[in-house]
Design an enzyme around this catalytic site. Structure first.
Site, PDB file in Angstrom:
ATOM      1  CB  SER A 198      -0.959   0.008   1.199  1.00 33.14           C
ATOM      2  OG  SER A 198      -0.254  -0.182   2.403  1.00 33.14           O
TER       3      SER A 198
ATOM      4  CE  LYS B  68      -7.386   1.156   0.578  1.00 34.17           C
ATOM      5  NZ  LYS B  68      -6.901   0.186   1.542  1.00 34.17           N
TER       6      LYS B  68
ATOM      7  CG  HIS C  97      -3.502  -0.865  -2.487  1.00 38.19           C
ATOM      8  ND1 HIS C  97      -3.978   0.422  -2.427  1.00 38.19           N
ATOM      9  CD2 HIS C  97      -3.286  -1.240  -1.203  1.00 38.19           C
ATOM     10  CE1 HIS C  97      -4.031   0.816  -1.168  1.00 38.19           C
ATOM     11  NE2 HIS C  97      -3.608  -0.171  -0.404  1.00 38.19           N
TER      12      HIS C  97
HETATM   13  C1  LIG Z   1      -6.940   0.052   2.976  1.00 36.59           C
HETATM   14  C2  LIG Z   1      -6.362  -1.260   3.306  1.00 36.59           C
HETATM   15  C3  LIG Z   1      -6.968  -2.097   4.242  1.00 36.59           C
HETATM   16  C4  LIG Z   1      -8.134  -1.649   5.066  1.00 36.59           C
HETATM   17  O1  LIG Z   1      -9.309  -1.606   4.335  1.00 36.59           O
HETATM   18  P1  LIG Z   1     -10.484  -0.652   4.832  1.00 36.59           P
HETATM   19  O2  LIG Z   1     -11.683  -1.160   4.126  1.00 36.59           O
HETATM   20  O3  LIG Z   1     -10.092   0.735   4.476  1.00 36.59           O
HETATM   21  O4  LIG Z   1     -10.573  -0.847   6.332  1.00 36.59           O
HETATM   22  C5  LIG Z   1      -6.436  -3.356   4.429  1.00 36.59           C
HETATM   23  N1  LIG Z   1      -5.335  -3.758   3.756  1.00 36.59           N
HETATM   24  C6  LIG Z   1      -4.706  -2.960   2.880  1.00 36.59           C
HETATM   25  C7  LIG Z   1      -3.490  -3.469   2.167  1.00 36.59           C
HETATM   26  C8  LIG Z   1      -5.189  -1.688   2.638  1.00 36.59           C
HETATM   27  O5  LIG Z   1      -4.543  -0.873   1.785  1.00 36.59           O
END
Ligand SMILES: *Cc1c(COP(=O)(O)O)cnc(C)c1O
Length: 386
Positions: free
Chosen positions: A180, A240, A208
């Site tokens: 990330s 995302k 991602h």
């Molecule tokens: C954003 C993210 C999460 C958390 O997800 P949310 O739905 O925002 O709680 C978990 N793992 C990774 C790699 C992330 O980038």
């Protein structure tokens, strides 16, 4: 109480002095390539809305229709009376999309990671995590009570050495698919082979990758040709590239039934609003069908990397929408971020403990909503600010 208060105040003051203080900026209007803060318009290079679906008219319409049909709140946890048809349909679509028997919705990715790791592992077990894994997987590992060991980033020798030395009954290896804060990909095939050799579970968090890469947006596993057999536990987020909210775990029948029985972050919480699930079904259809969103994004990534290299910017080894520029200390990272904001750009200043001290960086994210001119402007601004 006064003593405790003073301690908090001095901790906060220390954070300020160390350039590690976090503060929020209030966005007025939707997420996108252009956002409004305090009445001023900015070019935004800090969003995870990679495909520009968070403000897509069809997704908005689906949310409205979902609210008409299901109301706003789900009113209960999934195991009581909060599991609606909209959740159920989306779970079946996500299972189908990921090529797995079942998928289970969670309210957030953070909760999905805590839930799955604490269901599969307990005291006496062992979990192996990449050093750069997302905080939610680290926290899930800690919560499980298993012995948490962190291997060197993307280093399969470091992983295998630790696995070979472990005598735990149950072992699990967990990694981000695309990291990330770094944007690079994990060597999933090699890790899958190692986990098989050592009879360990393998879990990939593809927050991602899903939607963004692979055929039809099927993520890092599709991109690297991995099967369900290689990676029995797949986690994806919906906030995302999907542009909505929530997360899921996909896997076989036994895994999902185990989570329904045991995952405390699934059981003891209100189900996410059904209208959100309904809207997510629409964004899933859009992201599979609209290839051009991924193609346009890939063009922008290439353009950015070329421009950055010509301008001698210090890029990191990433081919994804996450393009960090390494700065190396917190004070400088923050001051460059502020300079860029004065020029009209919003970019995240990533500091410790999110990344190791000494690797502070600007985290630039590109999205389908950007235009080539936006990327040119960004490179000019970076050149003037670094
Ligand atoms: C954003 C993210 C999460 C958390 O997800 P949310 O739905 O925002 O709680 C978990 N793992 C990774 C790699 C992330 O980038």
């Amino acid at each position: 109480m006064d003593v405790a208060q003073e301690k908090l105040k001095s901790d906060l003051a220390q954070r300020h002095a160390d350039h590690l203080y976090r503060s929020r900026q209030t966005i007025d209007g939707p997420q996108g390539a252009r956002i409004i803060i305090d009445g001023k318009k900015y070019l935004n290079f800090s969003s995870n809305d990679y495909l520009g679906l968070a403000n897509h008219p069809d997704v908005i319409k689906a949310l409205q229709q979902g609210a008409e049909k299901y109301g706003v709140g789900s009113g209960a946890a999934h195991l009581i009376s909060g599991h609606s048809m909209a959740h159920h349909v989306l779970e079946e679509e996500l299972a189908n999309f990921t090529g797995r028997q079942r998928a289970l919705l969670f309210s957030t990715g953070y909760m999905a990671n805590l839930g799955v790791l604490s269901s599969l592992l307990q005291k006496g077990d062992a979990i192996f995590e990449d050093k750069f894994n997302h905080a939610s997987m680290i926290d899930g590992g800690l919560l499980s009570g298993a012995r948490l060991q962190r291997y060197l980033h993307n280093d399969t020798h470091s992983l295998e050495k630790k696995l070979a030395a472990s005598s735990a009954d149950t072992k699990l290896v967990a990694t981000d698919g695309i990291f990330s804060m770094d944007g690079d990909a994990a060597p999933l095939k090699e890790i899958a082979n190692i986990t098989k050799k050592h009879s360990a579970w393998f879990m990939v968090d593809d927050a991602h990758g899903l939607g963004v890469i692979g055929e039809q947006g099927k993520g890092t596993l599709a991109h690297q040709n991995l099967t369900t057999d290689d990676v029995p536990v797949l986690m994806g987020t919906l906030g995302k590239a999907f542009g909505t909210f929530g997360a899921f775990i996909a896997g076989d029948e036994t895994l999902i039934e185990t989570l329904i029985q045991k995952a405390r972050t699934y059981i003891y919480t209100t189900a996410l609003p059904p209208a959100i699930a309904h809207a997510t079904s629409t964004s899933l259809k859009l992201l599979q069908k609209e290839y051009w969103r991924r193609e346009h994004l890939q063009d922008l990534i290439k353009q950015f990397k070329q421009g950055a290299i010509q301008s001698d910017l210090k890029l990191m080894p990433s081919d994804t929408a996450i393009q960090p520029v390494l700065i190396g200390n917190a004070e400088k990272t923050l001051s460059i971020k502020h300079k860029l904001q004065e020029k009209g750009f919003i970019i995240g200043a990533i500091r410790t403990p999110t990344v190791p001290a000494g690797s502070e960086r600007l985290r630039i994210t590109l999205t389908t909503s950007h235009q080539p001119e936006d990327v040119d402007q960004l490179i000019d601004a970076l050149r003037q600010s670094l």
